[in-house]
Design an enzyme around this catalytic site. Structure first.
Site, PDB file in Angstrom:
ATOM      1  N   LYS A 152       0.837  -1.335  -0.101  1.00 43.79           N
ATOM      2  CA  LYS A 152      -0.052   0.015  -0.098  1.00 43.79           C
ATOM      3  C   LYS A 152       0.881   1.332  -0.016  1.00 43.79           C
ATOM      4  O   LYS A 152       2.142   0.970   0.320  1.00 43.79           O
ATOM      5  CB  LYS A 152      -0.945   0.121   1.012  1.00 43.79           C
ATOM      6  CG  LYS A 152      -0.184   0.295   2.496  1.00 43.79           C
ATOM      7  CD  LYS A 152      -1.214   0.346   3.629  1.00 43.79           C
ATOM      8  CE  LYS A 152      -1.084   1.954   4.510  1.00 43.79           C
ATOM      9  NZ  LYS A 152      -0.081   1.958   5.197  1.00 43.79           N
ATOM     10  N   ASP A 181      -2.169  -5.912   2.331  1.00 41.69           N
ATOM     11  CA  ASP A 181      -2.705  -4.982   3.418  1.00 41.69           C
ATOM     12  C   ASP A 181      -2.163  -6.184   4.528  1.00 41.69           C
ATOM     13  O   ASP A 181      -2.843  -7.117   4.893  1.00 41.69           O
ATOM     14  CB  ASP A 181      -4.155  -5.064   3.580  1.00 41.69           C
ATOM     15  CG  ASP A 181      -4.664  -4.322   4.497  1.00 41.69           C
ATOM     16  OD1 ASP A 181      -4.043  -4.224   5.760  1.00 41.69           O
ATOM     17  OD2 ASP A 181      -5.535  -3.490   4.316  1.00 41.69           O
ATOM     18  N   HIS A 182      -1.056  -5.614   5.286  1.00 40.67           N
ATOM     19  CA  HIS A 182      -0.454  -6.632   6.233  1.00 40.67           C
ATOM     20  C   HIS A 182      -1.435  -6.923   7.612  1.00 40.67           C
ATOM     21  O   HIS A 182      -1.280  -8.081   7.861  1.00 40.67           O
ATOM     22  CB  HIS A 182       0.784  -5.961   6.616  1.00 40.67           C
ATOM     23  CG  HIS A 182       1.048  -4.996   7.805  1.00 40.67           C
ATOM     24  ND1 HIS A 182       0.686  -3.686   7.542  1.00 40.67           N
ATOM     25  CD2 HIS A 182       0.891  -5.199   9.048  1.00 40.67           C
ATOM     26  CE1 HIS A 182       0.720  -3.017   8.813  1.00 40.67           C
ATOM     27  NE2 HIS A 182       0.840  -4.021   9.548  1.00 40.67           N
ATOM     28  N   GLU A 220      -1.767   3.889  17.904  1.00 42.65           N
ATOM     29  CA  GLU A 220      -0.196   3.597  18.162  1.00 42.65           C
ATOM     30  C   GLU A 220       0.422   4.543  19.186  1.00 42.65           C
ATOM     31  O   GLU A 220      -0.122   5.854  19.191  1.00 42.65           O
ATOM     32  CB  GLU A 220       0.568   3.697  17.049  1.00 42.65           C
ATOM     33  CG  GLU A 220       0.157   2.627  15.862  1.00 42.65           C
ATOM     34  CD  GLU A 220       0.939   2.972  14.518  1.00 42.65           C
ATOM     35  OE1 GLU A 220       1.978   2.227  14.358  1.00 42.65           O
ATOM     36  OE2 GLU A 220       0.382   4.020  14.071  1.00 42.65           O
ATOM     37  N   ASP A 239      -3.728   6.655   5.425  1.00 38.82           N
ATOM     38  CA  ASP A 239      -2.455   5.420   6.054  1.00 38.82           C
ATOM     39  C   ASP A 239      -3.177   4.452   6.727  1.00 38.82           C
ATOM     40  O   ASP A 239      -2.674   3.402   6.540  1.00 38.82           O
ATOM     41  CB  ASP A 239      -1.548   6.291   6.730  1.00 38.82           C
ATOM     42  CG  ASP A 239      -0.330   5.471   7.449  1.00 38.82           C
ATOM     43  OD1 ASP A 239       0.293   4.942   6.347  1.00 38.82           O
ATOM     44  OD2 ASP A 239      -0.112   5.196   8.607  1.00 38.82           O
ATOM     45  N   HIS A 244      -6.401  -0.955   6.523  1.00 38.06           N
ATOM     46  CA  HIS A 244      -6.584  -1.676   7.727  1.00 38.06           C
ATOM     47  C   HIS A 244      -7.842  -1.720   8.416  1.00 38.06           C
ATOM     48  O   HIS A 244      -8.540  -2.628   8.631  1.00 38.06           O
ATOM     49  CB  HIS A 244      -5.421  -1.570   8.753  1.00 38.06           C
ATOM     50  CG  HIS A 244      -3.828  -1.120   8.103  1.00 38.06           C
ATOM     51  ND1 HIS A 244      -3.617  -1.970   7.061  1.00 38.06           N
ATOM     52  CD2 HIS A 244      -2.978  -0.666   8.508  1.00 38.06           C
ATOM     53  CE1 HIS A 244      -2.442  -1.816   6.656  1.00 38.06           C
ATOM     54  NE2 HIS A 244      -1.850  -0.920   7.465  1.00 38.06           N
ATOM     55  N   LYS A 344      -1.859   8.577  15.808  1.00 43.73           N
ATOM     56  CA  LYS A 344      -0.380   8.203  16.285  1.00 43.73           C
ATOM     57  C   LYS A 344      -0.389   8.919  17.661  1.00 43.73           C
ATOM     58  O   LYS A 344      -1.038  10.048  17.886  1.00 43.73           O
ATOM     59  CB  LYS A 344       0.352   8.867  15.094  1.00 43.73           C
ATOM     60  CG  LYS A 344       0.328   8.249  13.918  1.00 43.73           C
ATOM     61  CD  LYS A 344       1.484   7.281  13.793  1.00 43.73           C
ATOM     62  CE  LYS A 344       1.500   6.709  12.227  1.00 43.73           C
ATOM     63  NZ  LYS A 344       2.085   5.382  12.330  1.00 43.73           N
TER      64      LYS A 344
END
Ligand code: BG6
Length: 506
Positions: A152, A181-182, A220, A239, A244, A344
Site C-alpha cells: 500500500k 494489506d498486512h 499507536e 494511512d 486496515h 499516532k
C-alpha cells in the site's frame, strides 16, 4: 502445509526498511520451517551499488537485529540463496539487465520461469516497474507463473487508484496482482472469521436486533518516526483507515461466505464496502473528526509535536488522528452505527474491535458498579491478543446489586510456540497463489470512493477543525461527541485485554 513451487522472489526497493525489517525475516522464518521451495532464489533489486556479498552481509545483520524467530542456526544456508542487482528501475533498458540475470539464475539453479516481483518501493514506481517488466516480457506466463505483489498505498485517492488500476491492467491480469494489506496477514484478524463462523453462539446475535454499535480502534503510541515525508502527504485516513480499518470492518460485517475460496470471501467483503452509506460532504464536520498531535510531556520526557517531526511541513494540516462514524445500509446492519478511530502518539498501541450489545429493555437490578461497559465482546487484535466478554453478575450478599465481570481468552494460553508474523503468512500465500488475504481492485476502489467526501471536505472546507491533542493522550475530546447514546463512550483500552479506562496501566 506443503512447499510452494520453485521460483525466484524479486524484491524491488531491496535497500529499504521493509526488506530488512519484515520481508527477509519472514522469508527466513519460512525457510526454517521448511516452507520455502527447495529451489528458491531471493533477488534484491534497487539503485544502491551493492555487490552480492554486501547485500548478503546486510541481510545477515538484519536477521540478527529483526528476526522474529529464535533459531538462527540455518542463517548461512539461507543467505546463500540471496543475490543482488543494482539497476535504475525508471529506465526500461535496465530491465534487459534484469531479464538476463533472471535467465542466468534460472539456468544455473534449475529453476523454472516462475517469478514473484515484490514492489517495496515509493508508490510513484508502482506503474513504472510493472510496465517495464512487461516491456521485456517478464509478465508472460508461458514458462511459469508471474506474480506482482504491491504494497500500500494503492493510489492517493479514488482517481489515482483508478489510474493505477488501469495502468497495471494494461499488461497484468487481476489474478497476477497481490495487493498487500498486512493487517489481513495477522493471525488475530483471520480469527475474526473463525470466531464468527465456527461458533453457533455469536452469529445469531450478530445483527441490528442485538447489537447497539460497533467500535474499531487501531492506535499507536509512536509518532511518525523517520517516515515524516511520506506521512505528511498521507495522513491517518489514507494511512490506516482506507485499508486496515475498513478491512477489519469488512470481516466484522460480512455475510457468511459460501466457502473458503478466495473469491467467495472477497465477494462478501466487497458487498460490505458497497453497502457503506455514502457520507455527504456537508455531514463530514459531524461524522469525521481529525486531529494532530502537539508537543507534550510523556512520563517526564519532552515529546515533540507533529509539525516538528523530520520531513513534516512546519505548517502541516495533515491529520495524525481520525475518527469516523458511519452506517452500513443492508439487512444485517441497517441503522447500527460503526465508529472507527486511529491515531499516532496515543497513550498505548492497541488494535481491537468492540461489539456493544444492546442493554436489556428494562433493568431490574441496582446499578451499583454496573456500567455500560457490560454487554461487550472485545476482540483484541494486538497486543495481549485474545477475546473478552464483559457481562453483569450478582454481587454476592443481600439484595440484587450487579457488577461487570470479565471472561477472557488469551492467545498466550495456547500451547503453540509462536504466532507467525503477518508477512510470513502473506508471502507464503502469494507463493501458493492464494489471494484470500489480499485486497481486490474493486475493494480498494470502493474504500476510496467511500472516503472521498471526507478527503475532499478536509481539504477544501476550512471550517472543519483540525484539533490539536497533546502527544500521549487519546486524541481530540470532540471524538466523544460522535458517539450516540446515553452514557456511551469509546472504550479506552489498556495494554492488558481485560483493563480499560483513561488512567490505566499502559
Ligand atoms: C502501516 C502504516 O500500514 O501500519 C503505519 O503505514 C503503521 O503508519 C502500521 O504504523 C501499523 O502496523 P502494526 O502492524 O504495527 O499495527
Amino acid at each position: 502445509m506443503n512447499k510452494p513451487d520453485d521460483h525466484i522472489f524479486v524484491i524491488f526497493g531491496a535497500s529499504g526498511d521493509l526488506t530488512k525489517r519484515k520481508l527477509v525475516p519472514a522469508l527466513y522464518s519460512l525457510f526454517v520451517q521448511n516452507l520455502l521451495p527447495d529451489k528458491f532464489i531471493l533477488l534484491g533489486v534497487s539503485r544502491s551499488g551493492f555487490s552480492n556479498e554486501d547485500f548478503r552481509s546486510k541481510m545477515k545483520s538484519a536477521l540478527h537485529e529483526f528476526k522474529e524467530i529464535d533459531d538462527l542456526s540455518k542463517i548461512d544456508s539461507f543467505i546463500k540463496k540471496i543475490f543482488y542487482l543494482s539497476i535504475n528501475t525508471q529506465s526500461s533498458d535496465d530491465f534487459g539487465i534484469l531479464k538476463n540475470i533472471l535467465t542466468e539464475l534460472r539456468t544455473g539453479n534449475g529453476i523454472s520461469g516462475r517469478t514473484i516481483f515484490y514492489l517495496s518501493t515509493p508508490p510513484n514506481l508502482y506503474s513504472i516497474i510493472p510496465k517495464n517488466l512487461a516491456l521485456h516480457g517478464l509478465n508472460k506466463q508461458d514458462d511459469g507463473w508471474k506474480r506482482l505483489i504491491v504494497e500500500k498505498p494503492f493510489g492517493y485517492d479514488y482517481d489515482s487508484a483508478v489510474q493505477l488500476k488501469n495502468e497495471l491492467m494494461e499488461s497484468w491480469e487481476e489474478e497476477q496482482i497481490f495487493r498487500i494489506d498486512h493487517y489481513l496477514g495477522k493471525e488475530t484478524i483471520q480469527n475474526l472469521l473463525v470466531t464468527r463462523f465456527s461458533n453457533g453462539i455469536f452469529e445469531p446475535l450478530w445483527n441490528r436486533n442485538f447489537i447497539h454499535h460497533v467500535e474499531v480502534t487501531s492506535v499507536e503510541n509512536i509518532g511518525v518516526e523517520d517516515r515524516g515525508g511520506y506521512y505528511d502527504s498521507s495522513g491517518a485516513l489514507r494511512d490506516m483507515v482506507q485499508n486496515h480499518l475498513l478491512q477489519i470492518v469488512g470481516l466484522i460485517a460480512m455475510e457468511p461466505p459460501s466457502s473458503l475460496e478466495p473469491l467467495s470471501i472477497r465477494n462478501e467483503i466487497l458487498k460490505v464496502f458497497q453497502s457503506f452509506r455514502p457520507i455527504k460532504k456537508e455531514e463530514v464536520k459531524k461524522t469525521a473528526i481529525r486531529g494532530q498531535y502537539l508537543a507534550s510531556t510523556i512520563k517526564g520526557e519532552h515529546a515533540i509535536g507533529y509539525r516538528e517531526e523530520k520531513g513534516v511541513d512546519p505548517h502541516s494540516l495533515t491529520e495524525t488522528y481520525s475518527a469516523l462514524k458511519f452506517y452500513i445500509d443492508n439487512w444485517r446492519w441497517g441503522g447500527i452505527p460503526f465508529y472507527i478511530r486511529t491515531g499516532k502518539r496515543m497513550p498505548t498501541r492497541v488494535s481491537e474491535v468492540v461489539i456493544h450489545f444492546k442493554s436489556t429493555p428494562h433493568f431490574l437490578f441496582n446499578r451499583n458498579g454496573f456500567t455500560n461497559s457490560s454487554n461487550q465482546l472485545v476482540i483484541r487484535i494486538q497486543p495481549d491478543e485474545g477475546i473478552l466478554l464483559k457481562f453483569g453478575m450478582k454481587i454476592p450478599g443481600t439484595g440484587f446489586d450487579v457488577q461487570t465481570v470479565n471472561m477472557d481468552f488469551h492467545y498466550s494460553d495456547l500451547s503453540v510456540e509462536r504466532i507467525p508474523s503477518a508477512y510470513e503468512r502473506l508471502l507464503y500465500d502469494s507463493m501458493k497463489g492464494d489471494s484470500t488475504l489480499f485486497a481486490r481492485t474493486e475493494e480498494v476502489l470502493a474504500a476510496w470512493k467511500f472516503l472521498m467526501p471526507v478527503i475532499e471536505a478536509w481539504k477544501s472546507d476550512h471550517d472543519i477543525p483540525l484539533f490539536g491533542y497533546p502527544a500521549g493522550t487519546w486524541g481530540p475530546e470532540h471524538a466523544d461527541d460522535l458517539i450516540e447514546g446515553r452514557e456511551v463512550t469509546w472504550r479506552y483500552p489498556c495494554k492488558n485485554l481485560a483493563d480499560d479506562g483513561i488512567y490505566c496501566e499502559l
